[in-house]
Design an enzyme around this catalytic site. Sequence first.
Site, short mmCIF file in Angstrom:
data_model
loop_
_atom_site.label_atom_id
_atom_site.label_comp_id
_atom_site.label_asym_id
_atom_site.label_seq_id
_atom_site.Cartn_x
_atom_site.Cartn_y
_atom_site.Cartn_z
N ALA A 285 0.83 -1.21 0.00
CA ALA A 285 0.00 0.00 0.00
C ALA A 285 0.86 1.26 0.00
O ALA A 285 1.97 1.26 0.54
CB ALA A 285 -0.92 0.00 1.22
N GLY B 23 0.86 -5.60 0.73
CA GLY B 23 -0.04 -5.76 -0.40
C GLY B 23 0.64 -6.25 -1.65
O GLY B 23 0.01 -6.89 -2.50
N GLU C 224 0.64 -9.86 -1.26
CA GLU C 224 -0.74 -10.32 -1.40
C GLU C 224 -1.17 -10.40 -2.86
O GLU C 224 -1.92 -11.30 -3.25
CB GLU C 224 -1.68 -9.40 -0.61
CG GLU C 224 -1.53 -9.60 0.90
CD GLU C 224 -2.34 -8.62 1.72
OE1 GLU C 224 -3.13 -9.07 2.55
OE2 GLU C 224 -2.18 -7.40 1.52
N GLU D 98 2.40 -5.97 7.97
CA GLU D 98 1.38 -4.98 8.33
C GLU D 98 1.27 -4.70 9.82
O GLU D 98 1.00 -3.57 10.23
CB GLU D 98 0.02 -5.42 7.77
CG GLU D 98 -0.16 -5.20 6.27
CD GLU D 98 0.34 -6.35 5.44
OE1 GLU D 98 0.04 -6.38 4.23
OE2 GLU D 98 1.04 -7.24 5.99
#
Length: 270
Positions: free
Chosen positions: A76, A121, A124, A144
């Site tokens: 992110a 992310g 991910e 995170e």
Amino acid sequence: MGVASEQRFGEFVVVRRHEGQEHMAELVLDRPKAMNAVSTAMALSLVEACDALGADPGVRATVLTSSHERAFCVGADLKERNSFTDADLLRQRPTARAAYTGVLELPMPVVAAVHGFALGGGFELALACDVIVADRTAVVGLPEVSVGVIPGGGGTQLLPRRVGAARAAELVFTARRVEAAEARELGLVDELVEEGRDREAALALGARIAANSPVGLRAAKRALRLGQGLDLRAGLEVEDAAWRSVAFSGDRAEGVAAFNEKRTPDWPGE
């Protein structure tokens, strides 16, 4: 493998088609100035690109790559997030979630080509793919909790499906980064190649996949995905339903005919 065509979605995502491989698409994360950090704009572009790929029956395989030399994706965009109010963050959540879901729900097989950092992310996005090819520079992880949140792009669900609940818990709770050799050993990535060869190897794998029946590939992916977490009897029912969806297809008829005639199939895709 030369580029035959390119379509840009917003400023940060590109879909390429390659010469001689018209049934394979390359989905490129192209925000190199920010190491492909996923901003709101980039998330929207990913959603749009995945919608277009998913709606194209001619795409039999997709390869997710990065235009940055030292990173796949660092997750992110925390610089953007730092300017958000709580209301901004809440408004952005559906868009961010849709970007990860867009990759996860692509109906054809998807291969990730990972080098350098694939964190948060970014990892991910790779986990949302069916197969992860990484080179020896790869560093992966879900850090995170070190910034006060949790993996929110599917990581808490996809990682344990790869490596088991206890190993996933250790990786998420420690927020540690895992280098390429250990990542391969733990099953965080599936294939490890020499430095700089991840994209080449992933495209080669994508081309090999794309030589097969598009009807068969999509049905096989449905069976693999929908059967996860089910008991054996329920999983076999999922498989049977997928089998029935292809058993009377044109692709099945062509595949059997081509096998018996000792030629390459010309898949009708239906």
